[in-house]
Design an enzyme around this catalytic site. Structure first.
Site, PDB file in Angstrom:
ATOM      1  N   LYS A 133      67.406  68.611  81.024  1.00 19.22           N
ATOM      2  CA  LYS A 133      66.333  68.676  82.041  1.00 19.22           C
ATOM      3  C   LYS A 133      64.990  68.643  81.355  1.00 19.22           C
ATOM      4  O   LYS A 133      64.863  69.010  80.183  1.00 19.22           O
ATOM      5  CB  LYS A 133      66.457  69.932  82.901  1.00 19.22           C
ATOM      6  CG  LYS A 133      66.228  71.271  82.180  1.00 19.22           C
ATOM      7  CD  LYS A 133      64.795  71.733  82.154  1.00 19.22           C
ATOM      8  CE  LYS A 133      64.650  72.940  81.272  1.00 19.22           C
ATOM      9  NZ  LYS A 133      63.536  73.319  80.606  1.00 19.22           N
TER      10      LYS A 133
ATOM     11  N   PRO B 163      69.144  67.502  71.829  1.00 21.98           N
ATOM     12  CA  PRO B 163      68.730  68.315  70.680  1.00 21.98           C
ATOM     13  C   PRO B 163      68.784  69.813  71.013  1.00 21.98           C
ATOM     14  O   PRO B 163      68.553  70.209  72.166  1.00 21.98           O
ATOM     15  CB  PRO B 163      67.303  67.859  70.392  1.00 21.98           C
ATOM     16  CG  PRO B 163      66.941  66.860  71.407  1.00 21.98           C
ATOM     17  CD  PRO B 163      68.104  66.566  72.273  1.00 21.98           C
TER      18      PRO B 163
ATOM     19  N   ALA C 253      65.398  72.967  72.041  1.00 15.71           N
ATOM     20  CA  ALA C 253      64.378  71.925  72.181  1.00 15.71           C
ATOM     21  C   ALA C 253      63.539  72.061  73.450  1.00 15.71           C
ATOM     22  O   ALA C 253      62.579  71.332  73.633  1.00 15.71           O
ATOM     23  CB  ALA C 253      65.063  70.562  72.179  1.00 15.71           C
ATOM     24  N   GLY C 254      63.931  72.967  74.357  1.00 12.25           N
ATOM     25  CA  GLY C 254      63.238  73.068  75.645  1.00 12.25           C
ATOM     26  C   GLY C 254      63.820  72.132  76.682  1.00 12.25           C
ATOM     27  O   GLY C 254      63.226  71.858  77.721  1.00 12.25           O
ATOM     28  N   LEU C 255      65.057  71.648  76.419  1.00  9.49           N
ATOM     29  CA  LEU C 255      65.699  70.678  77.310  1.00  9.49           C
ATOM     30  C   LEU C 255      66.941  71.271  77.994  1.00  9.49           C
ATOM     31  O   LEU C 255      67.714  70.536  78.625  1.00  9.49           O
ATOM     32  CB  LEU C 255      66.085  69.418  76.524  1.00  9.49           C
ATOM     33  CG  LEU C 255      64.914  68.683  75.851  1.00  9.49           C
ATOM     34  CD1 LEU C 255      65.418  67.563  74.957  1.00  9.49           C
ATOM     35  CD2 LEU C 255      63.952  68.121  76.894  1.00  9.49           C
TER      36      LEU C 255
ATOM     37  N   GLY D  54      69.790  72.376  76.891  1.00  7.56           N
ATOM     38  CA  GLY D  54      71.097  71.878  76.449  1.00  7.56           C
ATOM     39  C   GLY D  54      72.211  72.907  76.622  1.00  7.56           C
ATOM     40  O   GLY D  54      73.278  72.586  77.158  1.00  7.56           O
ATOM     41  N   GLY D  55      71.958  74.125  76.175  1.00  6.04           N
ATOM     42  CA  GLY D  55      72.975  75.178  76.287  1.00  6.04           C
ATOM     43  C   GLY D  55      73.286  75.502  77.745  1.00  6.04           C
ATOM     44  O   GLY D  55      74.455  75.648  78.132  1.00  6.04           O
TER      45      GLY D  55
ATOM     46  N   SER E  68      72.928  73.527  80.312  1.00  6.41           N
ATOM     47  CA  SER E  68      73.624  72.410  80.934  1.00  6.41           C
ATOM     48  C   SER E  68      75.096  72.388  80.496  1.00  6.41           C
ATOM     49  O   SER E  68      75.988  72.070  81.292  1.00  6.41           O
ATOM     50  CB  SER E  68      72.923  71.092  80.598  1.00  6.41           C
ATOM     51  OG  SER E  68      73.410  70.075  81.433  1.00  6.41           O
TER      52      SER E  68
ATOM     53  N   ASP F 155      68.413  79.148  83.844  1.00  5.56           N
ATOM     54  CA  ASP F 155      68.387  77.700  84.086  1.00  5.56           C
ATOM     55  C   ASP F 155      69.752  77.136  84.494  1.00  5.56           C
ATOM     56  O   ASP F 155      69.852  75.961  84.862  1.00  5.56           O
ATOM     57  CB  ASP F 155      67.951  76.943  82.814  1.00  5.56           C
ATOM     58  CG  ASP F 155      66.453  77.050  82.550  1.00  5.56           C
ATOM     59  OD1 ASP F 155      65.725  77.482  83.462  1.00  5.56           O
ATOM     60  OD2 ASP F 155      66.029  76.697  81.432  1.00  5.56           O
TER      61      ASP F 155
HETATM   62  P1  ATP Z   1      66.300  77.669  76.455  1.00  5.82           P
HETATM   63  O1  ATP Z   1      64.987  77.143  76.921  1.00  5.82           O
HETATM   64  O2  ATP Z   1      67.222  78.119  77.542  1.00  5.82           O
HETATM   65  O3  ATP Z   1      66.205  78.632  75.285  1.00  5.82           O
HETATM   66  P2  ATP Z   1      66.702  75.280  74.962  1.00  5.82           P
HETATM   67  O4  ATP Z   1      66.882  74.028  75.705  1.00  5.82           O
HETATM   68  O5  ATP Z   1      65.355  75.480  74.339  1.00  5.82           O
HETATM   69  O6  ATP Z   1      67.088  76.434  75.900  1.00  5.82           O
HETATM   70  P3  ATP Z   1      69.316  75.248  73.752  1.00  5.82           P
HETATM   71  O7  ATP Z   1      69.631  73.898  73.224  1.00  5.82           O
HETATM   72  O8  ATP Z   1      69.989  75.687  74.978  1.00  5.82           O
HETATM   73  O9  ATP Z   1      67.750  75.409  73.821  1.00  5.82           O
HETATM   74  O10 ATP Z   1      69.609  76.264  72.550  1.00  5.82           O
HETATM   75  C1  ATP Z   1      69.029  77.546  72.398  1.00  5.82           C
HETATM   76  C2  ATP Z   1      69.951  78.386  71.496  1.00  5.82           C
HETATM   77  O11 ATP Z   1      71.143  78.666  72.223  1.00  5.82           O
HETATM   78  C3  ATP Z   1      70.390  77.662  70.241  1.00  5.82           C
HETATM   79  O12 ATP Z   1      69.630  78.084  69.158  1.00  5.82           O
HETATM   80  C4  ATP Z   1      71.869  77.987  70.080  1.00  5.82           C
HETATM   81  O13 ATP Z   1      72.086  78.909  69.014  1.00  5.82           O
HETATM   82  C5  ATP Z   1      72.274  78.666  71.373  1.00  5.82           C
HETATM   83  N1  ATP Z   1      73.369  77.983  72.111  1.00  5.82           N
HETATM   84  C6  ATP Z   1      74.333  78.593  72.789  1.00  5.82           C
HETATM   85  N2  ATP Z   1      75.152  77.717  73.378  1.00  5.82           N
HETATM   86  C7  ATP Z   1      74.715  76.488  73.073  1.00  5.82           C
HETATM   87  C8  ATP Z   1      75.155  75.177  73.390  1.00  5.82           C
HETATM   88  N3  ATP Z   1      76.240  74.956  74.143  1.00  5.82           N
HETATM   89  N4  ATP Z   1      74.444  74.143  72.930  1.00  5.82           N
HETATM   90  C9  ATP Z   1      73.339  74.368  72.180  1.00  5.82           C
HETATM   91  N5  ATP Z   1      72.885  75.585  71.823  1.00  5.82           N
HETATM   92  C10 ATP Z   1      73.557  76.652  72.266  1.00  5.82           C
END
Ligand code: ATP
Length: 283
Positions: A10, A94, A97-99, A101-102, A104, A136
């Protein structure tokens, strides 16, 4: 049997923080939309009552810190499932990253495990379980475009932005969401024009949408990591129609109407930044 789920990233078209609540969370108002940059998850039953996470990405934990692990465990406990599941995460989004990923991946796991064990859960039920994992996750269960309020879990669906390209660039730095939120200050905060952005979405007005993009976390992250500002200005100079940092960063994205322009921005950033993507908006 192996089943597959896509977990799209997102971006935030707007991100506003309204106040800090008594429960420690921030009250937010965010316009979020999904893009065609996605992890691919596969799910297989295991005879042993375990949740096993496999991923080739060295930044992704394979234990209970993984949000996909938490999602699978929660749904198994709630519906008293005694079989296990092996989840393979093919990461394309990535990390940190602020996207989202975890988040989703957690949402895709709720959908995948529900299908694997024939639970037939509604989207509302999946969203409710998702809210226990992270703010999220309910949005990631729903997908599309929405206004998220509360701590991010209250959703109002909205029309997706008009078709366009999204060019994303992530500098090679990690940003902790918790750290960025801890530095939020309400004096002198420049709030984004959320209402104007919503009406631009309703009218499918791409130009106005681009002028209403805003994120109150951007000045905090850029003050710690000036490379985010450098990417922003490079995107602006090479013709990005609307440029913003997503979430707590550090990824910066640009909405671009024309493909040739998207190519130009993509190419100009590739020498400068190791992770660059040009994708479509998901409808
Ligand atoms: P948020 O803004 O929710 O912190 P984000 O998009 O910035 O999310 P994510 O890619 O979700 O960042 O990763 C944040 C941290 O969550 C990572 O440093 C990782 O250790 C942890 N993490 C837990 N589960 C996952 C996953 N399935 N994929 C990626 N990172 C994960």
């Amino acid at each position: 049997m192996v089943i597959y789920e896509k977990a799209p990233a997102k971006i935030n078209l707007t991100l506003d923080v309204l106040h800090k609540r008594n429960d420690g969370y921030h009250e937010v108002e965010m316009l979020m939309t999904t893009i065609d940059l996605a992890d691919r998850l596969s799910f297989e039953k295991l005879d042993s009552n375990q949740v096993v996470i496999a991923s080739e990405n060295r930044f992704v934990p394979n234990d209970r810190r993984n949000l996909a692990y938490q999602a699978a465990t929660l749904i198994k406990e709630r519906y008293n499932i005694k079989e296990g599941v092996r989840i393979h995460l093919d990461k394309k989004i990535p990390v940190a990253a602020g996207l989202a990923g975890g988040s989703s991946d957690a949402a895709a796991t709720l959908r995948g495990v529900s299908r694997l064990f024939g639970l037939q859960l509604s989207q509302e039920e999946l969203q409710e379980i998702g809210a226990e994992i992270g703010s999220d996750v309910p949005f990631c269960v729903m997908g599309g475009t929405a206004l998220a309020t509360g701590r991010g879990e209250k959703l109002t669906p909205l029309p997706s932005p008009p078709p366009c390209w999204v060019v994303l660039a992530k500098p090679n730095i990690g940003v902790s969401t918790k750290d960025v939120y801890s530095k939020v200050q309400f004096d002198d905060m420049r709030h984004p024009a959320t209402k104007a952005a919503i009406s631009a979405l309703k009218q499918q007005d791409f130009k106005t949408l681009c002028t209403t993009l805003g994120n109150v976390l951007e000045p905090i992250t850029t003050s710690m990591h000036p490379e985010v500002l450098q990417i922003k200005s490079r995107m602006e100079k090479t013709g990005g129609d609307g440029v913003l940092m997503s979430g707590s960063g550090p990824t910066v994205f640009s909405l671009v109407a024309k493909e040739e322009k998207a190519d130009r921005i993509y190419n100009s950033l590739r020498g400068f930044c190791s992770e660059v993507y040009a994708v479509r908006m998901l409808r």
